[in-house]
Design a protein around this motif. Structure first.
Motif, PDB file in Angstrom:
ATOM      1  N   UNK A 139       0.833  -1.205   0.000  1.00 36.64           N
ATOM      2  CA  UNK A 139       0.000   0.000   0.000  1.00 36.64           C
ATOM      3  C   UNK A 139       0.865   1.252   0.000  1.00 36.64           C
ATOM      4  N   UNK A 140       1.908   1.258   0.844  1.00 37.28           N
ATOM      5  CA  UNK A 140       2.678   2.500   0.970  1.00 37.28           C
ATOM      6  C   UNK A 140       3.499   2.781  -0.280  1.00 37.28           C
ATOM      7  N   UNK A 141       4.030   1.727  -0.908  1.00 32.87           N
ATOM      8  CA  UNK A 141       4.829   1.966  -2.119  1.00 32.87           C
ATOM      9  C   UNK A 141       3.938   2.524  -3.230  1.00 32.87           C
ATOM     10  N   UNK A 142       2.738   1.938  -3.349  1.00 34.92           N
ATOM     11  CA  UNK A 142       1.842   2.369  -4.415  1.00 34.92           C
ATOM     12  C   UNK A 142       1.311   3.786  -4.145  1.00 34.92           C
ATOM     13  N   UNK A 143       0.994   4.044  -2.870  1.00 33.35           N
ATOM     14  CA  UNK A 143       0.313   5.303  -2.534  1.00 33.35           C
ATOM     15  C   UNK A 143       1.264   6.490  -2.401  1.00 33.35           C
ATOM     16  N   UNK A 144       2.579   6.250  -2.262  1.00 33.54           N
ATOM     17  CA  UNK A 144       3.472   7.409  -2.052  1.00 33.54           C
ATOM     18  C   UNK A 144       3.747   8.142  -3.366  1.00 33.54           C
TER      19      UNK A 144
END
Length: 768
Positions: free
Chosen positions: A639-644
């Motif tokens: 989630x964090x890689x995609x959302x950053x």
């Protein structure tokens, strides 16, 4: 002439940086002497019982409770490894994505800046002094790209080392808590100091070496040299943006998921090993609060140095080639390392902490001692390194400045930082009435808690903004834009102590989590909770510093940009500027919306996964079956890689698009608008979140009569407090701290690309 010679300067700066690095290695060595292997501790236990150490016994609590010591240590080591592996693998994944971006952006810098003079290799008339010749724009392009990459790499290393040290120290803090709260405090604090000193010293050393290497090519063309150096600040901050946003989304998705299902639905304690999201939550503390914050403060430090150097290079320091005076910003940072070194000894060696109530005062003393000593340090640097009077570039004119005026500029920033720190503490510590009022409002449910918390956040903006306003007015009056840049440096001069205090928080938080997961006695958990509650407040103070310094840094960069882009005045009444202003003021809200929604959607997936595991894996609640921790770690990572990426693109592309299509005046408006609204949103978001978190801790600790009427854990007021804390999580750890990077990054990026925008910008206005 200054007392310190050029040769003296060339020795002093690297020596101070090396002292900082050695000191951090010594602290690391002392921490490493706490062993996390069962064999050693079993042998050490009887020995520890005999001697008294520092006036209180070293016996282990475990022996009273009859818990198997070997087993506990082995468990701690196992949990520590799981956290360390999770954090390392996340950062590796993040840095792969960020690396691709870094290379792409470096190519952009080269193409944009190289095209200013059509990639010609001929010397050009200087920007500020048309009679003399400066190096070609192509050289600026090549060297800006190199310094961008250097800044980016240093920033990444700063964050990574911080995370490694924190995951190394967390279990050691837990094990020391068996001997007493003082021992645990010292391990956590020393580990924070390792990170603080490594980062401050590395940032200084790399910048100093870069300047000297670039000087070989540039020779006497200092204007071009320091313009190329601004890439260093851009590199540092662009990595920090992804670190802060990515890490913030990771940590809060796990935290919200763990809290909502574990505490509210299943009524199990925080960091209970039965909770599937518990490892992801503890990993998150290290990648968001430590790695992200390390990169962030490194970025602030690099940019304030760059802003000061750029202005100085076109003032009398640069025109007369006075190297010592030119290095004034670096000499302040060098002095800062020495001052912080002495300050750290006050916490670790001169005074010993014996009781829980001494923890928070000890951390506050660190701030006061470092500020007082630094004031003396700044005076010494100012009188030995600057001529008694000199001129500073002030939007086309040269302003005469005395050295004592510059001393006051640095001190104004330094003391404003302390004021912001204490105001933040007042609004976020549960020792004072604002947080106790928020806790009290939980009697009537979550809604009133949310209302009180938001009001507290908005109110907490007032004094910090006045402090920033006064420091801007004073420093600009004395020394124009250079004054503001050195005021920002003053605020960041005690960065090593600030970071030590800041990193101490997540390390204590992890230590508490490890104690809970390893099944240690509740008395140890009480000690780690006390360390953690103090850590929460200090983390809020650290965020206050970061936001305050970001405001000053971005204003100084804004001034440098306006000068470099050859804008005569920024007039709000012209439509070009006003549209920029109003759009710029909107950007922090757009950015916050993106990051908040990212945390929300990632937390949604996490909650569903945790519920699924509780419902489908038999024996989790009884403790007979192990939850699938890895699955939750993967959800947070993905989630964090995609959302950053979207929020990162918003910040990085805005100045490029505005400058290219609307020109420098509109871009100046955008920068001013983003600065003015970003600071307010950032302070209120950080403090609201911090207050909700500590209101929950206040009820859980039950230390006062008032707190006991609201508790215990699992009561209705406690559930309302947990909901408030959960809402505050993305505010205080994702949106709030990332906003200060937004304001700095857009300003430094505009400064780096200013030559291109001034020559080729404003395409739309040229067409129509």
């Amino acid at each position: 002439m200054a007392l310190l010679s050029e040769q003296g300067t060339e020795i002093v700066i690297p020596v101070c940086a090396v002292i900082g690095i050695i000191f951090s290695l010594v602290q690391w060595y002392i921490v490493s002497r706490v062993k996390v292997s069962p064999e050693r501790s079993a042998a050490a236990a009887p020995a520890a019982n005999n001697g008294k150490n520092g006036g209180y016994n070293d016996y282990l609590i475990e022996e009273e409770d009859g818990i198997d010591d070997q087993n506990v240590v082995a468990k701690c080591a196992e949990i520590q490894n799981a956290i360390s592996e999770g954090a390392t693998s996340f950062l590796y994944t993040e840095y792969q994505y960020v690396g691709i971006f870094m290379i792409a952006f470096a190519i952009l810098i080269f193409l944009f800046l190289g095209s200013v003079e059509g990639f010609s290799t001929k010397n050009q008339p200087c920007t500020y002094n048309k009679e003399t010749l400066c190096k070609p724009a192509l050289a600026t392009a090549i060297f800006s790209t190199a310094s961008f990459l250097l800044g980016a790499v240093t920033s990444v290393i700063s964050g990574f080392l911080g995370m490694k040290i924190a995951t190394y120290a967390n279990a050691r803090t837990t094990l020391e808590a068996r001997k007493g709260v003082g021992k645990a405090f010292i391990v956590a604090f020393r580990s924070g100091a390792v990170m603080g000193f490594l980062l401050a010293a590395n940032g200084l050393l790399v910048l100093y070496i870069t300047i000297n290497l670039f000087k070989i090519y540039y020779g006497d063309d200092w204007e071009g040299l320091f313009e190329a150096i601004t890439g260093y600040g851009l590199g540092g901050s662009s990595m920090a943006l992804f670190g802060r946003v990515g890490g913030g989304i990771y940590t809060k998705a796990a935290d919200v998921g763990a809290d909502l299902v574990g505490k509210v639905e299943r009524n199990i304690p925080e960091d209970d090993p039965r909770n599937p999201a518990v490892i992801a939550d503890n990993v998150g503390d290290n990648v968001g609060d430590i790695a992200g914050m390390g990169s962030d403060l490194f970025g602030s430090y690099a940019e304030s140095s760059c802003a000061a150097l750029v202005v100085a290079s076109i003032s009398s320091f640069g025109l007369t080639h006075d190297f010592t005076a030119m290095c004034y910003p670096l000499l302040i940072s060098s002095m800062g390392i020495l001052v912080c070194l002495i300050t750290t000894l006050f916490a670790t060696d001169f005074f010993e902490i014996k009781a829980v109530k001494e923890i928070e005062p000890a951390l506050k003393k660190q701030l006061i001692i470092s500020t007082v000593l630094m004031t003396v340090g700044v005076a010494i640097v100012t009188w030995t390194c600057l001529p008694s009077s000199f001129t500073i570039f002030n939007f086309g004119a040269q302003k005469v400045v005395k050295n004592w005026e510059l001393f006051l500029c640095v001190c104004v920033g330094l003391w404003a930082g302390l004021i912001i720190g204490f105001v933040t503490e007042y609004y976020t510590s549960n020792a004072y009435s604002p947080v106790q009022d928020v806790a009290d409002s939980c009697r009537t449910g979550a809604a009133t808690n949310v209302i009180f918390g938001l009001a507290l956040g908005y109110k907490s903006v007032i004094i910090p903004i006045f402090a920033i306003a006064v420091s801007i007015f004073v420093s600009f009056t004395f020394a124009a834009m250079y004054g503001i840049a050195v005021a920002a440096l003053g605020m960041l001069s005690t960065i090593a102590t600030g970071l030590a205090i800041d990193a101490y928080g997540p390390i204590s938080d992890n230590a508490g989590g490890i104690a809970e997961m390893a099944g240690m006695s509740h008395r140890i958990r009480e000690r780690t909770d006390a360390l953690d509650a103090a850590g929460n407040t200090t983390a809020a103070i650290g965020k206050g510093f970061a936001i305050g310094s970001a405001a000053l840094v971005s204003l100084a960069l804004f001034g440098a940009f306006v000068s470099r882009a050859e804008i005569k005045t920024v007039d709000v009444l012209t439509p070009k500027v006003f549209i920029g202003l109003i759009v710029g003021a909107m950007l922090p809200y757009w950015f916050s919306a993106m990051t908040m929604k990212s945390v929300g959607s990632a937390a949604l997936k996490m909650v569903e996964e945790v519920r699924r595991q509780f419902n489908t894996i038999p024996g989790i609640m009884e403790g007979t079956a192990k939850p699938d921790y890895a699955r939750c770690v993967k959800i947070s990572t993905d989630a964090s890689i995609k959302e950053m990426i979207p929020p990162g693109c918003l910040v990085m592309l805005t100045p490029l698009i505005v400058g290219t299509f609307f020109g420098v005046e509109t871009l100046a408006g955008v920068l001013a608008g983003a600065l003015v609204s970003g600071v307010q949103v950032a302070i209120s978001a950080s403090n609201t979140g911090g207050a909700w978190d500590n209101a929950k801790k206040y009820i859980e600790a039950g230390a006062s009569e008032h707190a006991r009427t609201l508790g215990p854990k699992g009561s209705e007021p406690h559930k309302a407090a947990v909901i408030g804390d959960t809402i505050g999580d993305p505010l205080k750890d994702t949106s709030g701290p990332s906003l200060n990077i937004l304001i700095k990054l857009m300003a430094v990026e505009s400064l780096v690309f200013a030559p291109f925008f001034a020559t080729h910008g404003g395409l739309l206005f040229k067409l129509f």
